[in-house]
Enzyme design. Structure first.
Site, short mmCIF file in Angstrom:
data_model
loop_
_atom_site.label_atom_id
_atom_site.label_comp_id
_atom_site.label_asym_id
_atom_site.label_seq_id
_atom_site.Cartn_x
_atom_site.Cartn_y
_atom_site.Cartn_z
N ARG A 97 0.82 -1.21 0.00
CA ARG A 97 0.00 0.00 0.00
C ARG A 97 0.85 1.26 0.00
O ARG A 97 0.68 2.15 -0.79
CB ARG A 97 -0.92 0.01 1.22
CG ARG A 97 -2.03 -1.00 1.14
CD ARG A 97 -2.68 -1.21 2.46
NE ARG A 97 -1.71 -1.72 3.42
CZ ARG A 97 -2.01 -2.20 4.63
NH1 ARG A 97 -3.25 -2.20 5.03
NH2 ARG A 97 -1.07 -2.66 5.41
N SER A 135 -7.71 -3.92 7.46
CA SER A 135 -8.76 -4.55 8.27
C SER A 135 -8.88 -3.82 9.61
O SER A 135 -9.99 -3.66 10.13
CB SER A 135 -8.43 -6.02 8.52
OG SER A 135 -8.36 -6.73 7.32
#
Ligand code: PNS
Length: 170
Positions: A97, A135
């Site tokens: 990311r 998450s």
């Protein structure tokens, strides 16, 4: 265990998937377009305190990948490279990311290579719209009843809502 050219290419996307997000789904979908088969392997990590059980995480993954024919959902509780040998898989696929992911992923890839030099780690850059997504972020928002519809598929959103009703905000 070098792959013989005519053998199907099998990749593993390992992770906690607690729960699966659109960021994971982006990487799984793109990997499924590159490799013959993609095994999404949920780590049964005793040292972490997951929100969802392995069975719940697998059921959510099954649901959100049901239209991708060459994706299989599984779990493991071994060293990743040992699990991969068992599955005759050659490639680990991870999403990157931001720069902050790099150090940890470099460490993991280096250790895995040291443990088994036949297994390669391939990195895919996360799509821009998911570069902030994890998450943990999803759980923080969902825990306080915030909107997560842009972050996770609908079944996951519902599962989060049910889970926090069941266990409270902790
Ligand atoms: O989603 P996560 O929690 O960042 O995934 C981490 C995961 C499951 C990829 C990693 O913890 C893993 O592969 N664990 C299995 C144990 C292992 O093989 N460790 C060796 C590398 S240090």
């Amino acid at each position: 265990m070098k792959r013989i050219k005519h053998e199907p290419s099998v990749a593993v996307c390992p992770g906690s998937f607690d729960p699966v997000t659109y960021g994971h789904l982006d990487i799984i979908t793109r990997a499924s377009e590159v490799f013959d088969k993609v095994i999404v392997a949920v780590l049964n990590n005793m040292s972490k305190q997951p929100l969802f059980s392995v069975q719940e995480r697998m059921a959510l993954l099954q649901d959100v990948t049901r239209d991708i024919k060459n994706v299989e959902i599984d779990h493991f509780d071994d060293l990743l490279v040992n699990y991969m040998m068992e599955k005759k898989a050659h490639v680990i696929v991870k999403g990157l990311r931001a720069v902050s992911d790099f150090e940890y992923e470099l460490q993991m890839a280096s250790v895995n290579r040291k443990l088994n030099e036949q297994i390669e780690t391939f990195f895919m850059m996360s799509s821009n719209q998911y570069s902030y997504l994890s998450s943990s972020v999803v759980k923080q928002v969902a825990r306080f009843g915030g909107p997560v519809g842009d972050l996770v598929p609908e079944t996951v959103e519902e599962a989060l809502r049910r889970k926090y009703v069941e266990i409270g905000r902790g």
